[in-house]
Design an enzyme around this catalytic site. Structure first.
Site, mmCIF file in Angstrom:
data_model
loop_
_atom_site.group_PDB
_atom_site.id
_atom_site.type_symbol
_atom_site.label_atom_id
_atom_site.label_comp_id
_atom_site.label_asym_id
_atom_site.label_seq_id
_atom_site.Cartn_x
_atom_site.Cartn_y
_atom_site.Cartn_z
ATOM 1 N N HIS A 1 0.868 -1.186 0.000
ATOM 2 C CA HIS A 1 0.000 0.000 0.000
ATOM 3 C C HIS A 1 0.903 1.234 0.000
ATOM 4 O O HIS A 1 2.139 1.117 -0.017
ATOM 5 C CB HIS A 1 -0.986 -0.030 1.165
ATOM 6 C CG HIS A 1 -0.367 -0.094 2.537
ATOM 7 N ND1 HIS A 1 0.475 0.875 3.021
ATOM 8 C CD2 HIS A 1 -0.478 -1.016 3.524
ATOM 9 C CE1 HIS A 1 0.846 0.564 4.246
ATOM 10 N NE2 HIS A 1 0.295 -0.590 4.578
ATOM 11 N N HIS B 1 4.023 1.584 2.323
ATOM 12 C CA HIS B 1 5.251 0.904 1.905
ATOM 13 C C HIS B 1 5.963 1.710 0.822
ATOM 14 O O HIS B 1 7.186 1.866 0.831
ATOM 15 C CB HIS B 1 4.947 -0.500 1.366
ATOM 16 C CG HIS B 1 4.191 -1.363 2.334
ATOM 17 N ND1 HIS B 1 2.968 -1.902 2.049
ATOM 18 C CD2 HIS B 1 4.487 -1.761 3.600
ATOM 19 C CE1 HIS B 1 2.539 -2.606 3.086
ATOM 20 N NE2 HIS B 1 3.446 -2.535 4.045
ATOM 21 N N CYS C 1 2.413 -11.305 18.803
ATOM 22 C CA CYS C 1 1.574 -10.780 17.717
ATOM 23 C C CYS C 1 2.162 -11.265 16.402
ATOM 24 O O CYS C 1 3.291 -10.907 16.061
ATOM 25 C CB CYS C 1 1.517 -9.243 17.734
ATOM 26 S SG CYS C 1 0.740 -8.581 16.223
ATOM 27 N N CYS D 1 2.977 -8.424 13.893
ATOM 28 C CA CYS D 1 4.270 -7.757 14.132
ATOM 29 C C CYS D 1 5.416 -8.759 14.126
ATOM 30 O O CYS D 1 6.570 -8.376 14.082
ATOM 31 C CB CYS D 1 4.285 -7.051 15.491
ATOM 32 S SG CYS D 1 3.154 -5.673 15.649
ATOM 33 N N CYS E 1 -3.209 -6.517 19.803
ATOM 34 C CA CYS E 1 -2.022 -5.699 19.547
ATOM 35 C C CYS E 1 -2.486 -4.285 19.186
ATOM 36 O O CYS E 1 -3.399 -4.117 18.380
ATOM 37 C CB CYS E 1 -1.241 -6.322 18.392
ATOM 38 S SG CYS E 1 -0.087 -5.188 17.602
ATOM 39 N N HIS F 1 -1.993 -3.757 15.264
ATOM 40 C CA HIS F 1 -2.800 -4.526 14.317
ATOM 41 C C HIS F 1 -4.267 -4.693 14.710
ATOM 42 O O HIS F 1 -5.067 -5.140 13.885
ATOM 43 C CB HIS F 1 -2.164 -5.907 14.091
ATOM 44 C CG HIS F 1 -0.906 -5.834 13.284
ATOM 45 N ND1 HIS F 1 0.332 -5.659 13.855
ATOM 46 C CD2 HIS F 1 -0.709 -5.858 11.942
ATOM 47 C CE1 HIS F 1 1.246 -5.602 12.890
ATOM 48 N NE2 HIS F 1 0.636 -5.713 11.730
ATOM 49 N N LYS G 1 -2.977 4.465 11.434
ATOM 50 C CA LYS G 1 -1.922 3.993 10.528
ATOM 51 C C LYS G 1 -2.576 3.227 9.384
ATOM 52 O O LYS G 1 -3.371 2.315 9.614
ATOM 53 C CB LYS G 1 -0.988 3.060 11.297
ATOM 54 C CG LYS G 1 0.092 2.428 10.442
ATOM 55 C CD LYS G 1 1.026 1.587 11.289
ATOM 56 C CE LYS G 1 2.141 0.983 10.468
ATOM 57 N NZ LYS G 1 2.138 -0.458 10.373
ATOM 58 N N LYS H 1 -3.245 -2.734 5.460
ATOM 59 C CA LYS H 1 -4.110 -3.654 4.739
ATOM 60 C C LYS H 1 -4.979 -4.426 5.716
ATOM 61 O O LYS H 1 -6.139 -4.677 5.456
ATOM 62 C CB LYS H 1 -3.246 -4.644 3.951
ATOM 63 C CG LYS H 1 -2.694 -4.088 2.671
ATOM 64 C CD LYS H 1 -3.768 -3.658 1.722
ATOM 65 C CE LYS H 1 -3.812 -4.522 0.485
ATOM 66 N NZ LYS H 1 -4.804 -4.038 -0.482
HETATM 67 N N1 MSP Z 1 9.400 -7.144 7.454
HETATM 68 C C1 MSP Z 1 9.453 -6.091 8.414
HETATM 69 C C2 MSP Z 1 10.711 -5.268 8.253
HETATM 70 C C3 MSP Z 1 11.988 -6.023 8.337
HETATM 71 S S1 MSP Z 1 13.357 -5.020 8.072
HETATM 72 C C4 MSP Z 1 14.644 -5.949 8.494
HETATM 73 C C5 MSP Z 1 8.241 -5.190 8.265
HETATM 74 N N2 MSP Z 1 7.614 -5.245 7.093
HETATM 75 S S2 MSP Z 1 6.296 -4.460 6.710
HETATM 76 O O1 MSP Z 1 6.012 -4.844 5.355
HETATM 77 O O2 MSP Z 1 5.276 -4.696 7.674
HETATM 78 O O3 MSP Z 1 6.601 -2.936 6.832
HETATM 79 C C6 MSP Z 1 7.633 -2.370 6.100
HETATM 80 C C7 MSP Z 1 7.700 -0.892 6.296
HETATM 81 O O4 MSP Z 1 6.525 -0.252 5.864
HETATM 82 C C8 MSP Z 1 7.928 -0.462 7.748
HETATM 83 O O5 MSP Z 1 8.953 0.507 7.799
HETATM 84 C C9 MSP Z 1 6.626 0.175 8.121
HETATM 85 O O6 MSP Z 1 6.796 1.198 9.044
HETATM 86 C C10 MSP Z 1 6.194 0.739 6.775
HETATM 87 N N3 MSP Z 1 4.791 1.037 6.795
HETATM 88 C C11 MSP Z 1 3.746 0.170 6.899
HETATM 89 N N4 MSP Z 1 2.603 0.900 7.002
HETATM 90 C C12 MSP Z 1 2.901 2.223 6.971
HETATM 91 C C13 MSP Z 1 2.169 3.394 6.977
HETATM 92 N N5 MSP Z 1 0.866 3.408 7.085
HETATM 93 N N6 MSP Z 1 2.853 4.563 6.852
HETATM 94 C C14 MSP Z 1 4.205 4.611 6.664
HETATM 95 N N7 MSP Z 1 4.924 3.512 6.658
HETATM 96 C C15 MSP Z 1 4.306 2.309 6.893
HETATM 97 O O7 MSP Z 1 7.913 -4.477 9.178
#
Ligand code: MSP
Length: 520
Positions: free
Chosen positions: A21, A24, A130, A133, A155, A158, A305, A308
């Site tokens: 989304h 990311h 969780c 997370c 959590c 989530h 936040k 998905k």
């Molecule tokens: N797999 C772990 C990271 C491992 S790094 C060694 C993870 N993955 S994630 O897909 O859940 O998230 C990846 C990144 O996307 C994180 O930095 C997270 O903060 C960011 N974001 C997920 N949702 C977000 C928002 N709504 N806004 C900004 N960034 C967000 O965590």
């Protein structure tokens, strides 16, 4: 910044349980803007991104979809995560998957090394886990569930129930590094940024560090613990190592020496892993800690936040299909202070697109080029003597170049763009006050007209170079129209005010065309 030095920047590696989304994409774009900026500063910039594919979350998703975790990961990487890079125009140098042999083999090597040097022990743990997370939660991280989860602990991130786990597994002696970590934060205040993130990290460590459970034995989707194959490596311990396995750790010493240490761009929700556990792991292995860990804020939708799992996710292509990748990049980097949360709204995006990109920058470029075509047959004129107004533009070009570079050094991306926009605004004001269309009517003022158009064209060249990391497509089109030397992405950003274009301009299509459709 200096010529030839290394700037290694990373994004978090993304869980492949679901499609991306805009949250990311936000992380990707920020890291990409930094990498492009440093590349244009003459540094050896290296951008790493990738996917996090082990652990229970992916395993459960695969099972729920009637497939194996590897097949699921392959599918998501090819159909969703690699395409994301195209969608928002990321110029990454590498893409690591935690299922790559280069990662699995060298992550195991790292763990064996820690085991051999006495940093790992066998222990037991009971706590709330969780799966979203992939983390054991403390009481303070949990809230009472509502709706279908009424009566259960969920959590806070989530809003899904946590699971009470009791496990016998291997532990990493994180607690042994508390003093060393505090000394690091103290002696290198830039290690964790922004300041608010740094304060939080310091207080976590001061409040006491628990050792980390680093293996799981109740499922087998992961890297096998080298000395005990009945366990797999805990997914976070595995994932953090991507930053060094991709950089050559254990298999390419020369590359590793060249790239490491890295600047990590991460969301604030995963700061603890990056600013506490990760440096402790590296300290234990005798490897330099990262150069910096920067925790950015969240994109919020309806005050929460975006995610998905809460069905608030917006796919990046929903925005880029209408506005294009440049607008996506510009909007999120400009509208949100990097390091703070920001609310996304279609109205704000449309308004900024129209006023800043289309009217402010795009229109300026089209008008100036059209005037050079019309009044000078497309030949970029040579200037006569400069007046104060022309010198003011040159001075602003130099000033914003230096100031924007200084903002980027502090990772204040929003500030760098706002600074560059001072030149956009000033050039628009210059055109209005100099009235080249009026000068063109008077043959006696020909030299003045040429000086004004030269000054404006040079200003556009400066903008193309400075904005290339943020809006690479528009900058490249403008650079081509200005007959710029080489590729704009290769033009030195710290010398953006120097004119290296011409002799002729070419007509320029609208950089940010009018958008008629209603969106949202
Ligand atoms: N797999 C772990 C990271 C491992 S790094 C060694 C993870 N993955 S994630 O897909 O859940 O998230 C990846 C990144 O996307 C994180 O930095 C997270 O903060 C960011 N974001 C997920 N949702 C977000 C928002 N709504 N806004 C900004 N960034 C967000 O965590």
């Amino acid at each position: 910044m200096s010529d030839g030095s290394s700037f290694y920047v990373t994004t978090p590696i993304f869980y492949v349980n679901d499609v991306p989304h805009i949250g990311h994409a936000y992380t990707e774009v920020a890291a990409d803007v930094l990498a492009r900026w440093h590349r244009q500063s003459g540094e050896h910039a290296w951008l790493l991104t990738g996917t996090d594919e082990h652990g229970q979350k992916i395993l459960r998703t695969a099972i729920a979809n009637g497939t194996t975790p590897k097949e699921w990961a392959d599918r998501l990487v090819e159909t969703a995560w690699k395409p994301l890079l195209e969608t928002v125009n990321i110029a990454n140098d590498d893409f690591i998957r935690t299922t790559d042999p280069r990662h699995e083999v060298n992550a195991a090597k790292f763990l064996q090394h820690l085991h051999d040097s006495g940093h790992i022990y066998t222990g037991e743990y009971e706590g709330y886990y969780c799966v979203g997370c992939e983390e054991y939660k403390q009481q303070g991280d949990l809230v009472d569930g509502t709706g279908e989860f009424e009566g259960q602990l969920v959590c806070a991130i989530h809003s899904k129930p946590v699971e009470l786990l009791h496990e016998k597994n291997y532990f990493f002696r994180t607690s042994a590094f508390a003093e060393q970590l505090l000394a690091l934060y103290e002696s290198n205040p830039d290690f964790v940024q922004p300041e608010s993130a740094r304060n939080e990290v310091v207080s976590w460590v001061k409040n006491g560090l628990a050792d980390l459970s680093i293996s799981r034995s109740s499922f087998d989707w992961g890297i096998k613990v080298p000395w005990d194959e009945s366990h797999v490596v805990y997914v976070w311990f595995d994932a953090l190592l991507n930053y060094i396995t991709a950089a050559g750790y254990g298999h390419d010493d020369e590359k590793f020496a060249r790239l490491w240490p890295a600047t990590h761009i991460v969301g604030k929700d995963i700061l603890r892993f990056h600013a506490v556990i990760w440096p402790a792991m590296l300290m234990a292995a005798g490897i330099d800690v990262p150069k910096q860990v920067f925790g950015h804020g969240w994109l919020l939708v309806g005050g929460e936040k975006m995610s998905k799992s809460k069905l608030t996710g917006i796919a990046p292509s929903q925005i880029t299909d209408t506005f294009g990748s440049d607008a996506f990049r510009y909007y999120f980097m400009r509208a949100i202070s990097f390091g703070q949360d920001g609310s996304f709204s279609w109205e704000d995006l449309s308004a900024r697109y129209q006023s800043e990109l289309a009217n402010g920058f795009g229109n300026l470029a089209s008008r100036v080029i059209a005037m050079v075509v019309r009044y000078c047959d497309g030949v970029i004129p040579s200037p006569g003597s400069f007046e104060a107004a022309d010198e003011a533009i040159a001075a602003t070009s130099k000033r914003v170049t230096d100031a924007a570079g200084e903002s980027i050094d502090r990772l204040a991306i929003h500030e760098a763009i706002a600074t560059v926009w001072e030149l956009v605004d000033e050039l628009n004001g210059y055109i209005t006050s100099q009235e080249p269309w009026g000068l063109a009517k008077d043959p006696a003022r020909r030299l003045r007209l040429e000086t004004v158009l030269f000054t404006a064209v040079r200003g556009l060249g400066t903008l193309a170079v400075l904005l290339s990391p943020v809006v690479p497509e528009a900058a490249a089109k403008l650079w081509t129209a200005l007959d710029g030397t080489g590729l704009v992405g290769d033009a030195r950003i710290d010398r953006a005010w120097e004119w290296t274009g011409g002799p002729k301009v070419a007509p320029l299509e609208a950089l940010f065309p009018r958008i008629e459709a209603t969106v949202g």
